[in-house]
Design a protein around this motif. Structure first.
Motif, PDB file in Angstrom:
ATOM      1  N   PHE B 127       0.206  20.798  70.345  1.00 52.25           N
ATOM      2  CA  PHE B 127      -0.314  19.576  70.959  1.00 52.25           C
ATOM      3  C   PHE B 127       0.756  18.494  71.122  1.00 52.25           C
ATOM      4  O   PHE B 127       0.957  17.990  72.236  1.00 52.25           O
ATOM      5  N   PRO B 128       1.480  18.137  70.049  1.00 53.53           N
ATOM      6  CA  PRO B 128       2.522  17.112  70.231  1.00 53.53           C
ATOM      7  C   PRO B 128       3.645  17.563  71.166  1.00 53.53           C
ATOM      8  O   PRO B 128       4.177  16.753  71.914  1.00 53.53           O
ATOM      9  N   ASN B 131       2.550  17.222  74.701  1.00 55.15           N
ATOM     10  CA  ASN B 131       2.559  15.808  75.056  1.00 55.15           C
ATOM     11  C   ASN B 131       3.968  15.326  75.340  1.00 55.15           C
ATOM     12  O   ASN B 131       4.218  14.626  76.306  1.00 55.15           O
ATOM     13  N   ARG B 132       4.902  15.726  74.469  1.00 57.54           N
ATOM     14  CA  ARG B 132       6.293  15.312  74.628  1.00 57.54           C
ATOM     15  C   ARG B 132       6.849  15.806  75.965  1.00 57.54           C
ATOM     16  O   ARG B 132       7.573  15.101  76.649  1.00 57.54           O
ATOM     17  N   PHE B 215      -9.860  22.542  76.019  1.00 57.59           N
ATOM     18  CA  PHE B 215     -10.364  21.392  75.276  1.00 57.59           C
ATOM     19  C   PHE B 215      -9.218  20.610  74.639  1.00 57.59           C
ATOM     20  O   PHE B 215      -9.166  19.381  74.684  1.00 57.59           O
TER      21      PHE B 215
ATOM     22  N   PRO C  74     -16.061  16.488  69.265  1.00 50.85           N
ATOM     23  CA  PRO C  74     -14.748  16.744  69.886  1.00 50.85           C
ATOM     24  C   PRO C  74     -14.047  15.448  70.281  1.00 50.85           C
ATOM     25  O   PRO C  74     -12.821  15.352  70.182  1.00 50.85           O
ATOM     26  N   ASP C  77     -12.347  14.074  67.239  1.00 45.35           N
ATOM     27  CA  ASP C  77     -11.149  14.887  66.923  1.00 45.35           C
ATOM     28  C   ASP C  77     -10.000  14.500  67.825  1.00 45.35           C
ATOM     29  O   ASP C  77      -8.888  14.285  67.389  1.00 45.35           O
ATOM     30  N   ARG C  78     -10.296  14.435  69.126  1.00 49.42           N
ATOM     31  CA  ARG C  78      -9.245  14.172  70.097  1.00 49.42           C
ATOM     32  C   ARG C  78      -8.681  12.760  69.913  1.00 49.42           C
ATOM     33  O   ARG C  78      -7.470  12.557  69.977  1.00 49.42           O
ATOM     34  N   ARG C  81      -6.456  12.679  66.951  1.00 51.07           N
ATOM     35  CA  ARG C  81      -5.253  13.440  67.224  1.00 51.07           C
ATOM     36  C   ARG C  81      -4.296  12.642  68.111  1.00 51.07           C
ATOM     37  O   ARG C  81      -3.103  12.564  67.859  1.00 51.07           O
ATOM     38  N   GLU C  82      -4.867  12.037  69.173  1.00 52.11           N
ATOM     39  CA  GLU C  82      -4.033  11.229  70.068  1.00 52.11           C
ATOM     40  C   GLU C  82      -3.410  10.057  69.309  1.00 52.11           C
ATOM     41  O   GLU C  82      -2.248   9.727  69.503  1.00 52.11           O
ATOM     42  N   LEU C  85      -0.214  10.751  67.318  1.00 47.98           N
ATOM     43  CA  LEU C  85       1.047  11.070  67.997  1.00 47.98           C
ATOM     44  C   LEU C  85       1.989   9.868  67.910  1.00 47.98           C
ATOM     45  O   LEU C  85       1.554   8.755  67.634  1.00 47.98           O
ATOM     46  N   PRO C  86       3.292  10.092  68.151  1.00 44.93           N
ATOM     47  CA  PRO C  86       4.211   8.934  68.199  1.00 44.93           C
ATOM     48  C   PRO C  86       3.778   7.926  69.272  1.00 44.93           C
ATOM     49  O   PRO C  86       3.936   6.733  69.110  1.00 44.93           O
TER      50      PRO C  86
END
Lengths: 364, 277, 423
Positions: B127-128, B131-132, B215, C74, C77-78, C81-82, C85-86
């Motif tokens: 996931f990361p 995104n990167r 998803f 969901p 969760d998302r 998770r987002e 992130l950095p």
């Protein structure tokens, strides 16, 4: 020009040596047959010339240029496979034209060449069929047609007739001979069938265990085999090998004897000193009865094969091995009958015992 | 006819009917429910006869435009992933079929081993990274992931198929003047077409229905149809079952038709190797 | 072989078509865009096209809204998770109030400084209880935007058939009416999902008890919980809850009510629309709601603390354009937009909105919903082990309701098993 030169050509498979250094010159337009028992390396050698196998050592020159690392398509060769290797998804015409289309031959030109080749091979009526709709002989013709159409300077044949029945094989053999005459191209032909080798070749290369045994015109090989292997391989039925004792050698002649044979004086060949040796006697030189100066063999009829034009007699020698004799015409004999045959000592060949460590290893 | 065989025949018939019921009932239920008036879908006792209505499809069209965007996204991703997986599997299968080396054998074991890892283990760490790379919420990320996921099975399948094409054909073509790529394109691909189609069926069915990757890695632009359907199920303001079944029917139809059309290649794919030669 | 070739041609044609399709795919809209992670409900309640409540905001900010929608779990969760992130593309998210633990709250921007700089209009009007739920460790992390307040729904026709002209005013009356409707074979008395803590919590609160208070007191009044379980077990024993209770889900509550298979249920007020939807319901216009009643002993003394679930708007701490996000929050939380959303079926977070004449005219339940909301709170406060605590609680509740355990034993087990999970 398409002469080939092999110098010290070797093939190793992970430390296992299959071709152990072959030197061979093939002239332009020559028909050369590689012959030998299965596993002797003849197909491998052919595939190395084709570029389908890498050359582990030595050099291959085609037309005077080193070709070791030239890709198959740039060697100017065509090959006919034992399995024919026709493209099942293409028609006969497309199969034959495949190489031309890859080489960007103009379509009209390609069609013309395919048509002409089909005519030569008498397969014009098959051009629109798929390989699955053809008989074995027809497939063979298409495979040859595919090779011819590209007008290569060297043709390679890898046991092309082994999947055909006997009658068809003879027809095709003659046709290939005719083709060679008409095209004048260099042809290298691999077979395990010495009859094909004898009938087709300008020169025969006999291979065994990855080593060239002898190279020469068919008749020379037949008459003067350099060793027991070549003697046993060329000629049908196989030469009889009789273990004998050399009693003395003098001026190129050897005096030999064995139970039931001789003593008799024959050409010494490679034998230089008394000891064990092998006497090679072709079945055709044995004739019934005795005469002045001939060497007599005595025994009983073990097996009789009457072919009408000739008769094959298998004789169990008194106190010795069996020998086979081929006698022209029909011969009325009964099994177990006592019989005497004789041969002229000048027709027999003497080989060192070391030529045949295991006589049964020589195939017919 | 003996009584025993009659019994056995009866048993077989019952088994066939049971299997048919087992596999067809959900489809029949979904499709018929999508055509029932909303009040009748969960009526007790169930209503077997009803006046069919297209009302749910109309509602789906007017209120869930995002579902049709999802279908378009699913189509793009499915076709893209299928092409990529088929091309990669064919090339890899060709190499595995024609070349033998210890590291190649090891790598095919590796390919299969990758399939044994639960996808979720791979996806979350990705996931990361995705995104990167700026791949989040793009068609491309799903195309790559789906294709990657199927290249292992596809490669093994294609290897089996290509193994059945005699090597002599490659060699004949090489002597005829073909490069490696030309051999692949003009000899191997046409002859391995049933295998290619079998692989395609697997990828299409997987990519069309896949949920987890979609998803995790998409949001709006590349959102696929199964994600939209899942939103319909969990809607916090209540489920409109009729619309849900209509959407399921629309989602089901193309892949069902495709699988029926490709059925014989699928069977060929499943039995590849069993009928060598 | 012929077929093979045709297939190959078809295959190539398909491939070409696909490439064309990919090439034609719409390119991303350019310009200033606020990416929002939400449930679809949050998007639709803002209206679309001509009824777009955000049209003016979009114009004056020269910005577009891009919603990425998921179902509730969901979505959470998302969102988390987002936010871990950095950096995230998402400028705004919707957060449900039973999720922000101390750890999770740290992922989101504290909003008090933004309030000081550029305050939301009439902020005091937003229900204080909801603000409190979004204040974690002294920091406000979310602005409440949607509420779902649990109501007692009933089918007027079925009640009338059993001879009841008014809905129950006490819990005991509710039980009696459900029992009579069951005994008269009119319908099943009441349907409740067995996998949600909401319902046993409501019954316990009706007796003045609770499962877990906002300050983490477990079973503040064990006797009240025991009474609640006793009542539920009694209803199951005499058929006033369906035989299939153990497998009943939230969606079953809706379909059973729509089909007239049950007379009572507990659902958020906003579900009135679906329960009465003429296309889905056989009792359209006949299903209405009241606040969940308290037990007779408490009637008139202690108001019912019904379960309320609330959603709030949050800004991920790692978001890029927080100014735009705050501007969006201000607009959505404004009295006008709150009303507009309420008219679209959104449960408002502002107290005054419930008494707006426009809403009252459109939603006859607005007034009682406001009353219920005034005293409502979440089913239990957020904490890291909340999901496991709920599962253990529900397990014991089910054993008691199905009669496998006495209510007293179940209450004891809840106390013993849940206590170690508390923060």
């Amino acid at each position: 020009m398409a002469e080939l030169r092999l110098s010290g050509v070797k093939k190793d498979y992970g430390g296992h040596s299959v071709i152990k250094g072959v030197d061979l010159d093939i002239r332009h337009g020559e028909f050369v047959v590689f012959v030998g028992p299965s596993g002797c390396g003849k197909s491998t050698l052919l595939r190395m010339i084709a570029g389908l196998e890498e050359i582990s050592g030595g050099t291959l020159e085609i037309g005077g240029k080193r070709a070791n690392d030239v890709s198959p398509r740039d060697r100017g060769i065509a090959m006919v496979f034992q399995s024919y290797a026709l493209y099942p998804h293409l028609t006969v015409a497309e199969n034959m034209g495949f190489g031309l289309s890859l080489r960007k031959t103009p379509q009209a030109e390609a069609a013309k060449r395919v048509a002409r080749t089909a005519e030569i091979l008498q397969i014009t009526h098959l051009l629109d069929r798929k390989p699955s709709q053809l008989s074995g002989g027809q497939r063979q013709r298409v495979a040859i047609g595919r090779a011819i159409v590209r007008d290569p300077s060297v043709f390679l044949f890898d046991e092309p007739l082994s999947n055909l029945d006997a009658a068809l094989r003879m027809d095709m053999r003659m046709e290939i001979a005719k083709l060679h005459r008409n095209l004048g191209a260099t042809m290298i032909y691999v077979t395990h069938d010495q009859v094909e080798a004898m009938t087709l070749a300008d020169r025969i290369v006999v291979l065994n265990g990855g080593v060239v045994q002898q190279v020469g015109r068919p008749i020379d090989l037949f008459r003067n085999p350099c060793n027991a292997f070549v003697a046993g391989f060329i000629g049908s039925p196989r030469m009889n090998f009789l273990p004998v004792r050399v009693e003395s050698v003098d001026a190129g002649m050897a005096r030999v004897a064995a139970p039931g044979i001789g003593p008799v004086t024959v050409s010494a060949g490679r034998i230089a000193a008394p000891g064990q040796a092998i006497l090679g006697v072709r079945p055709q030189i044995l004739t019934p009865g005795d005469a002045e100066g001939r060497c007599l063999l005595h025994g009983r009829v073990a097996l009789l094969e009457r072919m009408g034009t000739e008769t094959l007699v298998n004789i169990r020698l008194t106190d010795g091995p069996s020998v086979l004799a081929v006698v022209p015409g029909d011969l009325e004999l009964s099994p177990d009958q006592d019989i005497s045959f004789s041969f002229s000592p000048s027709d027999a060949r003497l080989f060192p015992a070391s030529d045949l460590p295991d006589p049964s290893a020589i195939p017919h | 006819m003996r009584a025993e065989t009659v019994l056995i025949r009866l048993g077989k018939a019952v088994a066939v009917v049971a299997i048919l019921f087992w596999s067809l009932f959900p489809i029949v239920f979904i499709v018929s429910s999508s055509l029932k008036p909303g009040q009748d879908i969960f009526a007790v006792p169930p209503q077997w006869t009803f006046q069919p209505t297209t009302q749910h499809y109309v509602t789906l069209w007017t209120q869930w435009g995002v579902f049709f965007q999802g279908l378009a996204n699913s189509a793009i991703v499915t076709v893209g992933a299928t092409l990529l997986a088929v091309i990669a599997s064919t090339c890899a299968g060709y190499v595995f079929s024609r070349h033998a080396a210890r590291w190649l054998e090891l790598s095919i074991v590796g390919l299969i081993a990758v399939r044994l890892i639960p996808p979720i283990v791979v996806t979350l760490p990705l996931f990361p990274i995705v995104n990167r790379l700026g791949l989040a919420d793009t068609h491309l990320v799903l195309i790559i992931l789906y294709a990657t996921f199927f290249v292992s099975l596809g490669t093994v399948l294609m290897r089996t198929f290509i193994d059945q094409i005699p090597r002599d054909l490659d060699e004949a073509a090489a002597i005829d003047g073909a490069s490696r790529l030309t051999i692949l394109r003009r000899v191997i691909v046409p002859l391995a077409a049933p295998g290619i189609l079998a692989v395609a069926v697997f990828v299409v069915v997987f990519a069309w229905n896949e949920f987890l990757f979609a998803f995790i890695f998409t949001g709006t632009n590349a959102k696929t149809a199964p994600l939209v359907i899942s939103e319909m199920i969990g809607s916090i303001d209540g489920v409109d079952w009729g619309v849900l079944f209509a959407a399921s029917t629309v989602q089901l139809a193309p892949v069902l038709i495709f699988v029926i059309l490709m059925n014989r290649y699928l069977v060929a794919g499943l039995t590849a190797g069993a009928t060598k030669g | 072989m012929k077929t093979l070739q045709t297939n190959r041609r078809g295959f190539l044609a398909g491939a070409t078509a696909t490439l064309a399709l990919i090439a034609a795919a719409p390119s991303l809209a350019a310009g200033k865009t606020l990416n929002i992670l939400s449930h679809r409900v949050h998007q639709t309640s803002l209206g679309e096209g001509e009824a777009d409540l955000m049209a003016a905001w979009k114009q004056s900010n020269d910005a577009d809204l891009a919603f990425t929608t998921f179902d509730s779990n969901p979505l959470m969760d998302r969102l988390f998770r987002e936010a871990s992130l950095p950096e995230t593309e998402f400028g705004l998210g919707y957060l449900v109030d039973n999720r922000p633990t101390s750890e999770i709250a740290k992922l989101f921007e504290p909003l008090d400084p933004w309030m000081e700089k550029d305050a939301i209009a009439d902020f005091a009007d937003i229900a204080p209880g909801l603000i409190k739920g979004m204040t974690i460790d002294g920091k406000l992390i979310g602005i409440p935007v949607r509420t779902a307040t649990q109501a007692l729904f009933y089918n007027q026709d079925l009640l009338e058939q059993a001879g009841f002209s008014a809905p129950p005013a006490t819990l005991e009356e509710l039980v009696a009416q459900a029992r009579k409707i069951t005994d008269d074979k009119i319908a099943t008395g009441m349907i409740l999902a067995s996998d949600l803590a909401v319902f046993p919590v409501m019954f316990a609160r009706a007796f003045g008890g609770d499962f877990l208070t906002p300050d983490f007191k477990l079973l503040p009044d064990p006797a009240a919980m025991e009474q609640a379980l006793t009542v539920l077990a009694g209803m199951f024993a005499n058929g006033a809850l369906p035989r299939s209770y153990a497998t009943t889900k939230n969606d079953d509550q809706v379909t059973w009510m729509q089909q007239g298979r049950a007379a009572f249920t507990v659902l958020p007020f906003a579900r009135a629309a679906q329960l009465n939807d003429p296309e889905q319901s056989k009792f359209s216009g006949r299903i209405t709601a009241v606040g969940f009643p308290v037990a007779e002993a408490l009637a008139g003394k202690t108001p019912m603390a019904t379960v309320v679930e609330a959603w709030a708007m949050v800004i991920p701490a790692n978001a890029k354009d927080k100014d735009l996000a705050w501007s969006y929050i201000k607009q959505v939380a404004s009295p006008e937009t709150t009303l507009g959303m309420a008219l679209n079926g959104n449960g408002p977070a502002r107290v005054s909105t419930f008494s707006d004449p426009q809403l009252v005219a459109k939603n006859p339940l607005a007034t009682i919903e406001a009353e219920a909301l005034a005293n409502g709170r979440g089913a239990f406060p957020p904490f890291p082990e909340a999901a496991r605590a709920q599962a253990l609680f529900l397990e014991e509740v089910q054993l008691a309701v199905l009669g496998r355990k006495s209510p007293a034993e179940a209450v004891e087990a809840i106390a013993a098993r849940v206590a170690p999970l508390l923060p």
